[in-house]
Design a protein around this motif. Sequence first.
Motif, PDB file in Angstrom:
ATOM      1  N   ASP A 103       0.809  -1.224   0.000  1.00 11.20           N
ATOM      2  CA  ASP A 103       0.000   0.000   0.000  1.00 11.20           C
ATOM      3  C   ASP A 103       0.841   1.271   0.000  1.00 11.20           C
ATOM      4  O   ASP A 103       0.347   2.346  -0.336  1.00 11.20           O
ATOM      5  CB  ASP A 103      -0.927   0.031   1.216  1.00 11.20           C
ATOM      6  N   HIS A 104       2.102   1.170   0.399  1.00 12.80           N
ATOM      7  CA  HIS A 104       2.961   2.357   0.447  1.00 12.80           C
ATOM      8  C   HIS A 104       3.332   2.834  -0.953  1.00 12.80           C
ATOM      9  O   HIS A 104       3.451   2.038  -1.877  1.00 12.80           O
ATOM     10  CB  HIS A 104       4.240   2.055   1.243  1.00 12.80           C
ATOM     11  N   HIS A 105       3.513   4.125  -1.062  1.00 12.68           N
ATOM     12  CA  HIS A 105       4.018   4.763  -2.275  1.00 12.68           C
ATOM     13  C   HIS A 105       5.454   5.150  -1.957  1.00 12.68           C
ATOM     14  O   HIS A 105       5.691   6.062  -1.156  1.00 12.68           O
ATOM     15  CB  HIS A 105       3.188   5.986  -2.640  1.00 12.68           C
ATOM     16  N   LEU A 106       6.398   4.427  -2.551  1.00 13.87           N
ATOM     17  CA  LEU A 106       7.811   4.570  -2.203  1.00 13.87           C
ATOM     18  C   LEU A 106       8.533   5.412  -3.246  1.00 13.87           C
ATOM     19  O   LEU A 106       8.573   5.062  -4.429  1.00 13.87           O
ATOM     20  CB  LEU A 106       8.451   3.187  -2.088  1.00 13.87           C
ATOM     21  N   TYR A 107       9.126   6.496  -2.786  1.00  9.83           N
ATOM     22  CA  TYR A 107       9.887   7.419  -3.631  1.00  9.83           C
ATOM     23  C   TYR A 107      11.370   7.190  -3.346  1.00  9.83           C
ATOM     24  O   TYR A 107      11.858   7.526  -2.267  1.00  9.83           O
ATOM     25  CB  TYR A 107       9.488   8.868  -3.343  1.00  9.83           C
TER      26      TYR A 107
ATOM     27  N   GLY B  28      19.889   9.781  -9.403  1.00 10.65           N
ATOM     28  CA  GLY B  28      18.728   9.099  -9.954  1.00 10.65           C
ATOM     29  C   GLY B  28      19.004   7.772 -10.628  1.00 10.65           C
ATOM     30  O   GLY B  28      18.080   7.130 -11.121  1.00 10.65           O
ATOM     31  N   VAL B  29      20.247   7.318 -10.645  1.00 12.59           N
ATOM     32  CA  VAL B  29      20.585   6.058 -11.310  1.00 12.59           C
ATOM     33  C   VAL B  29      20.403   4.873 -10.370  1.00 12.59           C
ATOM     34  O   VAL B  29      19.686   3.921 -10.685  1.00 12.59           O
ATOM     35  CB  VAL B  29      22.022   6.105 -11.881  1.00 12.59           C
ATOM     36  N   ARG B  30      21.041   4.920  -9.210  1.00 16.16           N
ATOM     37  CA  ARG B  30      20.898   3.820  -8.248  1.00 16.16           C
ATOM     38  C   ARG B  30      19.463   3.702  -7.764  1.00 16.16           C
ATOM     39  O   ARG B  30      18.950   2.596  -7.564  1.00 16.16           O
ATOM     40  CB  ARG B  30      21.814   4.036  -7.039  1.00 16.16           C
ATOM     41  N   SER B  31      18.805   4.849  -7.566  1.00  9.73           N
ATOM     42  CA  SER B  31      17.427   4.807  -7.073  1.00  9.73           C
ATOM     43  C   SER B  31      16.491   4.163  -8.087  1.00  9.73           C
ATOM     44  O   SER B  31      15.533   3.487  -7.700  1.00  9.73           O
ATOM     45  CB  SER B  31      16.950   6.205  -6.696  1.00  9.73           C
ATOM     46  N   LEU B  32      16.762   4.341  -9.370  1.00 10.28           N
ATOM     47  CA  LEU B  32      15.951   3.681 -10.393  1.00 10.28           C
ATOM     48  C   LEU B  32      16.107   2.168 -10.299  1.00 10.28           C
ATOM     49  O   LEU B  32      15.128   1.420 -10.329  1.00 10.28           O
ATOM     50  CB  LEU B  32      16.316   4.187 -11.786  1.00 10.28           C
ATOM     51  N   ALA B  33      17.345   1.703 -10.145  1.00 11.22           N
ATOM     52  CA  ALA B  33      17.586   0.265 -10.005  1.00 11.22           C
ATOM     53  C   ALA B  33      16.920  -0.265  -8.737  1.00 11.22           C
ATOM     54  O   ALA B  33      16.320  -1.350  -8.746  1.00 11.22           O
ATOM     55  CB  ALA B  33      19.089  -0.017  -9.979  1.00 11.22           C
ATOM     56  N   ALA B  34      16.984   0.492  -7.650  1.00  6.59           N
ATOM     57  CA  ALA B  34      16.361   0.070  -6.399  1.00  6.59           C
ATOM     58  C   ALA B  34      14.837   0.021  -6.546  1.00  6.59           C
ATOM     59  O   ALA B  34      14.187  -0.903  -6.041  1.00  6.59           O
ATOM     60  CB  ALA B  34      16.758   1.025  -5.273  1.00  6.59           C
TER      61      ALA B  34
ATOM     62  N   ALA C 133       9.823  -7.107  -6.178  1.00  5.18           N
ATOM     63  CA  ALA C 133       9.618  -7.755  -4.876  1.00  5.18           C
ATOM     64  C   ALA C 133       8.192  -7.590  -4.361  1.00  5.18           C
ATOM     65  O   ALA C 133       7.885  -8.015  -3.251  1.00  5.18           O
ATOM     66  CB  ALA C 133      10.610  -7.196  -3.864  1.00  5.18           C
ATOM     67  N   GLY C 134       7.312  -6.956  -5.156  1.00  2.44           N
ATOM     68  CA  GLY C 134       5.912  -6.879  -4.769  1.00  2.44           C
ATOM     69  C   GLY C 134       5.429  -5.532  -4.266  1.00  2.44           C
ATOM     70  O   GLY C 134       4.336  -5.445  -3.702  1.00  2.44           O
ATOM     71  N   PHE C 135       6.226  -4.489  -4.474  1.00  2.00           N
ATOM     72  CA  PHE C 135       5.795  -3.137  -4.110  1.00  2.00           C
ATOM     73  C   PHE C 135       5.349  -2.432  -5.395  1.00  2.00           C
ATOM     74  O   PHE C 135       6.189  -2.008  -6.190  1.00  2.00           O
ATOM     75  CB  PHE C 135       6.934  -2.371  -3.433  1.00  2.00           C
ATOM     76  N   PRO C 136       4.047  -2.317  -5.630  1.00  3.46           N
ATOM     77  CA  PRO C 136       3.575  -1.814  -6.927  1.00  3.46           C
ATOM     78  C   PRO C 136       3.676  -0.302  -7.118  1.00  3.46           C
ATOM     79  O   PRO C 136       3.722   0.161  -8.251  1.00  3.46           O
ATOM     80  CB  PRO C 136       2.111  -2.252  -6.962  1.00  3.46           C
ATOM     81  N   HIS C 137       3.721   0.460  -6.032  1.00  2.77           N
ATOM     82  CA  HIS C 137       3.704   1.925  -6.133  1.00  2.77           C
ATOM     83  C   HIS C 137       5.102   2.475  -5.850  1.00  2.77           C
ATOM     84  O   HIS C 137       5.396   2.920  -4.743  1.00  2.77           O
ATOM     85  CB  HIS C 137       2.697   2.524  -5.149  1.00  2.77           C
ATOM     86  N   VAL C 138       5.966   2.398  -6.848  1.00  6.78           N
ATOM     87  CA  VAL C 138       7.344   2.855  -6.680  1.00  6.78           C
ATOM     88  C   VAL C 138       7.647   3.954  -7.702  1.00  6.78           C
ATOM     89  O   VAL C 138       7.138   3.935  -8.824  1.00  6.78           O
ATOM     90  CB  VAL C 138       8.362   1.706  -6.795  1.00  6.78           C
ATOM     91  N   PHE C 139       8.466   4.906  -7.263  1.00  5.45           N
ATOM     92  CA  PHE C 139       8.799   6.066  -8.078  1.00  5.45           C
ATOM     93  C   PHE C 139      10.277   6.389  -7.897  1.00  5.45           C
ATOM     94  O   PHE C 139      10.848   6.137  -6.839  1.00  5.45           O
ATOM     95  CB  PHE C 139       7.960   7.271  -7.647  1.00  5.45           C
TER      96      PHE C 139
END
Length: 136
Positions: A75-79, A85-91, A98-104
């Motif tokens: 349910d979390h929206h993870l930013y 912005g390169v490593r964060s995109l890979a993360a 891994a099952g977190f659908p709301h990632v940015f």
Amino acid sequence: MIPNIPPTQTWDALRNNPNAQMVDVRTEAEWAFVGVADLSEAGKQAVLIQWQVYPSMQRDRAFEDRLARAGFTPDHHLYFICRSGVRSLAAAEAARAAGFPHVFNVADGFEGPIDAHGHRGHAAGWKAEGLPWLQR
């Protein structure tokens, strides 16, 4: 595809969405020497989970487990944010798998690209946008 969200829109989401949370995936050295986003005005703090472990810079194989141990649910929206912005995109991609659908991904990260003088933090990113941050 993971959406790239500008820092100002990320800040708005963190302030207005109770399920929004920032995950800073930089290294401990970066958090200590460069600073971290100050989310206190939003009633939050960035969750610090390294994507790559300093000094080897090898991917933390326990990254997804650390997200779950931090209390995040689908349910979390993870930013996700890193230096540029390169490593964060890979993360963010790993988190989605891994099952977190709301990632940015926070576009341009905390410090953004190198400017004409060879410095970060002035051309784009969280700091350049004048968003709150603090030195640890």
